[in-house]
Design a protein around this motif. Structure first.
Motif, PDB file in Angstrom:
ATOM      1  N   ASN A 130       0.822  -1.217   0.000  1.00 50.62           N
ATOM      2  CA  ASN A 130       0.000   0.000   0.000  1.00 50.62           C
ATOM      3  C   ASN A 130       0.852   1.262   0.000  1.00 50.62           C
ATOM      4  O   ASN A 130       0.349   2.348   0.278  1.00 50.62           O
ATOM      5  CB  ASN A 130      -0.948   0.007   1.195  1.00 50.62           C
ATOM      6  CG  ASN A 130      -0.210   0.132   2.525  1.00 50.62           C
ATOM      7  OD1 ASN A 130       0.997  -0.125   2.606  1.00 50.62           O
ATOM      8  ND2 ASN A 130      -0.933   0.517   3.573  1.00 50.62           N
ATOM      9  N   TRP A 160      -1.991  -1.194 -10.004  1.00 52.74           N
ATOM     10  CA  TRP A 160      -2.886  -0.842  -8.911  1.00 52.74           C
ATOM     11  C   TRP A 160      -4.291  -0.670  -9.483  1.00 52.74           C
ATOM     12  O   TRP A 160      -4.567   0.274 -10.214  1.00 52.74           O
ATOM     13  CB  TRP A 160      -2.434   0.459  -8.263  1.00 52.74           C
ATOM     14  CG  TRP A 160      -2.848   0.632  -6.845  1.00 52.74           C
ATOM     15  CD1 TRP A 160      -4.126   0.623  -6.355  1.00 52.74           C
ATOM     16  CD2 TRP A 160      -1.989   0.854  -5.716  1.00 52.74           C
ATOM     17  NE1 TRP A 160      -4.121   0.826  -5.000  1.00 52.74           N
ATOM     18  CE2 TRP A 160      -2.815   0.969  -4.569  1.00 52.74           C
ATOM     19  CE3 TRP A 160      -0.614   0.972  -5.551  1.00 52.74           C
ATOM     20  CZ2 TRP A 160      -2.320   1.209  -3.299  1.00 52.74           C
ATOM     21  CZ3 TRP A 160      -0.110   1.197  -4.286  1.00 52.74           C
ATOM     22  CH2 TRP A 160      -0.949   1.319  -3.170  1.00 52.74           C
ATOM     23  N   LYS A 161      -5.170  -1.609  -9.175  1.00 55.73           N
ATOM     24  CA  LYS A 161      -6.549  -1.515  -9.651  1.00 55.73           C
ATOM     25  C   LYS A 161      -7.224  -0.310  -9.000  1.00 55.73           C
ATOM     26  O   LYS A 161      -7.100  -0.079  -7.793  1.00 55.73           O
ATOM     27  CB  LYS A 161      -7.320  -2.780  -9.299  1.00 55.73           C
ATOM     28  CG  LYS A 161      -6.764  -4.047  -9.942  1.00 55.73           C
ATOM     29  CD  LYS A 161      -7.173  -4.185 -11.389  1.00 55.73           C
ATOM     30  CE  LYS A 161      -8.602  -4.645 -11.512  1.00 55.73           C
ATOM     31  NZ  LYS A 161      -8.963  -4.972 -12.929  1.00 55.73           N
ATOM     32  N   GLU A 164      -8.917  -0.040  -5.301  1.00 60.31           N
ATOM     33  CA  GLU A 164      -8.362  -0.967  -4.330  1.00 60.31           C
ATOM     34  C   GLU A 164      -7.339  -0.269  -3.434  1.00 60.31           C
ATOM     35  O   GLU A 164      -6.753   0.747  -3.811  1.00 60.31           O
ATOM     36  CB  GLU A 164      -7.732  -2.169  -5.029  1.00 60.31           C
ATOM     37  CG  GLU A 164      -8.764  -3.014  -5.783  1.00 60.31           C
ATOM     38  CD  GLU A 164      -8.174  -4.330  -6.290  1.00 60.31           C
ATOM     39  OE1 GLU A 164      -6.958  -4.553  -6.091  1.00 60.31           O
ATOM     40  OE2 GLU A 164      -8.940  -5.121  -6.881  1.00 60.31           O
ATOM     41  N   LYS A 165      -7.110  -0.838  -2.275  1.00 65.68           N
ATOM     42  CA  LYS A 165      -6.222  -0.231  -1.287  1.00 65.68           C
ATOM     43  C   LYS A 165      -4.770  -0.662  -1.443  1.00 65.68           C
ATOM     44  O   LYS A 165      -3.882  -0.050  -0.839  1.00 65.68           O
ATOM     45  CB  LYS A 165      -6.713  -0.565   0.125  1.00 65.68           C
ATOM     46  CG  LYS A 165      -8.080   0.021   0.454  1.00 65.68           C
ATOM     47  CD  LYS A 165      -8.504  -0.312   1.869  1.00 65.68           C
ATOM     48  CE  LYS A 165      -9.866   0.294   2.191  1.00 65.68           C
ATOM     49  NZ  LYS A 165     -10.298  -0.034   3.589  1.00 65.68           N
TER      50      LYS A 165
END
Length: 406
Positions: A130, A160-161, A164-165
């Motif tokens: 993250n 990184w979609k 999403e986190k």
């Protein structure tokens, strides 16, 4: 009675010639056989046609299967050609849709939210899933609703979609190094869906890599070496453009070929219209016009196809925060109307510059350096999704921000 050896030799030769002619005639009359299972399908969204390409045997004859989708059942058409030029022409026609995303149609009076939303990173500098560490380049993959982020100081590329986190590493992330499974301070990456691969500017290793995403063995191959690359772009004909910040030039070449074409700069460091000074990020439009962030000349240059000189489209005067000036521009994007968007690094803002204008308009940022929702700390790259939402690389805040189109 003895048989004349010459007559025997002539008879044998005649039989061989007849057999060869029969074999050749049979092969010419026999249709090509196509093993569909050996071919990899690719989708062209513009024409709603699935196409597959393969090579039969070791000769030069190529076979292409075209699957035309109808309401009843698929229809198959087989095309054969032995001309290499025809092959490349057909391939470029059927594969253009997956090379570059469609440019957004952004209204001339468009406005964006002034407070950005963090969509990647933003948890301090680090190498957790993250976190980011001094990110540089950004590529928006609309089809997959994902961001491809060049995570500079972590020596990796992160997918990184959106929404999403956490992201996940798709290239590098194996420590800094020069092996084929490693990267060293990458600055840019783009997606080549034709080959399901990433093209990566591996700046610290002075090379450009093609990193295959679906292969379990050989991950990467070196496309170019001994190059001080910074930015990458690919046009609709799958020509690759690379900026070299030391040689002060941009060159174009086709993957798999050795020849390269100079398309911008190449006349040494300088401020002349035929020169560049530390070219960084690039944008190439559908006409193969090249836009270059000429960073240390504090301007953005436009080079038409075949031009010997560039055209200043933004900045190029003094260094300040005035709307007619830039300070070390990096990311550059051009929308469907030809309006240029620039990541103005040390002015900590994104500026929008219409064609022919003498000054631009600040659309986000410009509120001094900082880490608040409306601030940046040294921008690097920028991009847009198909809906016109703006994404920015906030370098020293270790985050990607999204500013929604109102």
């Amino acid at each position: 009675m003895r048989t004349n050896p010459k007559i025997i030799a002539l008879a044998v030769a005649a039989i061989i010639i007849v057999l060869c002619c029969c074999i050749l005639l049979r092969r010419l009359l026999q249709p090509h056989r196509l093993q569909i299972s050996d071919l990899t399908p690719e989708i062209n969204c513009d024409t709603c046609v699935n196409t597959t390409a393969g090579t039969q045997g070791k000769n030069d004859t190529s076979v292409r299967l075209q699957v035309v989708e109808t309401e009843t059942s698929p229809q198959f058409e087989v095309f054969t050609t032995t001309n290499a030029l025809d092959i490349s022409t057909e391939m470029s026609t059927y594969h253009t849709a997956s090379v570059q995303p469609a440019l957004p149609n952004i209204p001339s009076d468009a406005r964006w939210d002034q407070k950005g939303i963090t969509v990647a990173g933003g948890h301090g500098r680090g190498n957790a899933t993250n976190q980011l560490s001094y990110p540089y380049g950004l590529f928006i993959d609309d089809d997959d609703e994902a961001m491809i982020i060049t995570d500079y100081n972590n020596h990796r590329i992160v997918k990184w979609k959106i929404g999403e986190k956490n992201g996940h590493v798709v290239a590098g992330g194996n420590g800094q190094g020069d092996r084929l499974h490693q990267l060293s301070y990458p600055t840019d990456a783009l997606v080549d869906k034709n080959t399901d691969s990433l093209i990566i500017c591996d700046q610290g290793n002075k090379r450009v890599l093609q990193w295959f995403l679906s292969r379990s063995t050989t991950l990467a191959t070196v496309l170019r070496d001994d190059i001080h690359c910074f930015g990458l772009a690919m046009d609709y004909q799958r020509y690759l453009y690379i900026s070299d910040e030391i040689r002060d030039e941009v060159r174009r070449y086709r993957i798999g070929e050795k020849s390269v074409i100079l398309v911008a700069g190449g006349f040494g460091e300088g401020r002349g219209l035929q020169q560049l000074n530390c070219p960084t990020y690039l944008f190439v439009d559908q006409h193969q016009t090249v836009y270059v962030s000429d960073s240390l000349n504090h301007r953005v240059m436009k080079w038409n196809t075949g031009a010997k000189e560039g055209i200043i489209v933004a900045g190029g005067r003094n260094v300040s925060n005035a709307r007619a000036e830039l300070w070390d521009p990096k990311g550059v994007f051009v929308d469907a109307s030809g309006i240029v968007y620039i990541a103005d690094v040390y002015n900590h803002r994104v500026i929008r510059w219409p064609q022919g204008a003498k000054q631009g308009t600040v659309i986000v940022g410009g509120n001094d350096v900082g880490a608040r929702e409306n601030q940046f700390n040294e921008l690097r790259d920028l991009s847009f999704d198909r809906h016109g939402n703006l994404y920015t690389v906030d370098h020293r805040n270790h985050r990607i921000q999204r500013f929604s189109l109102k």
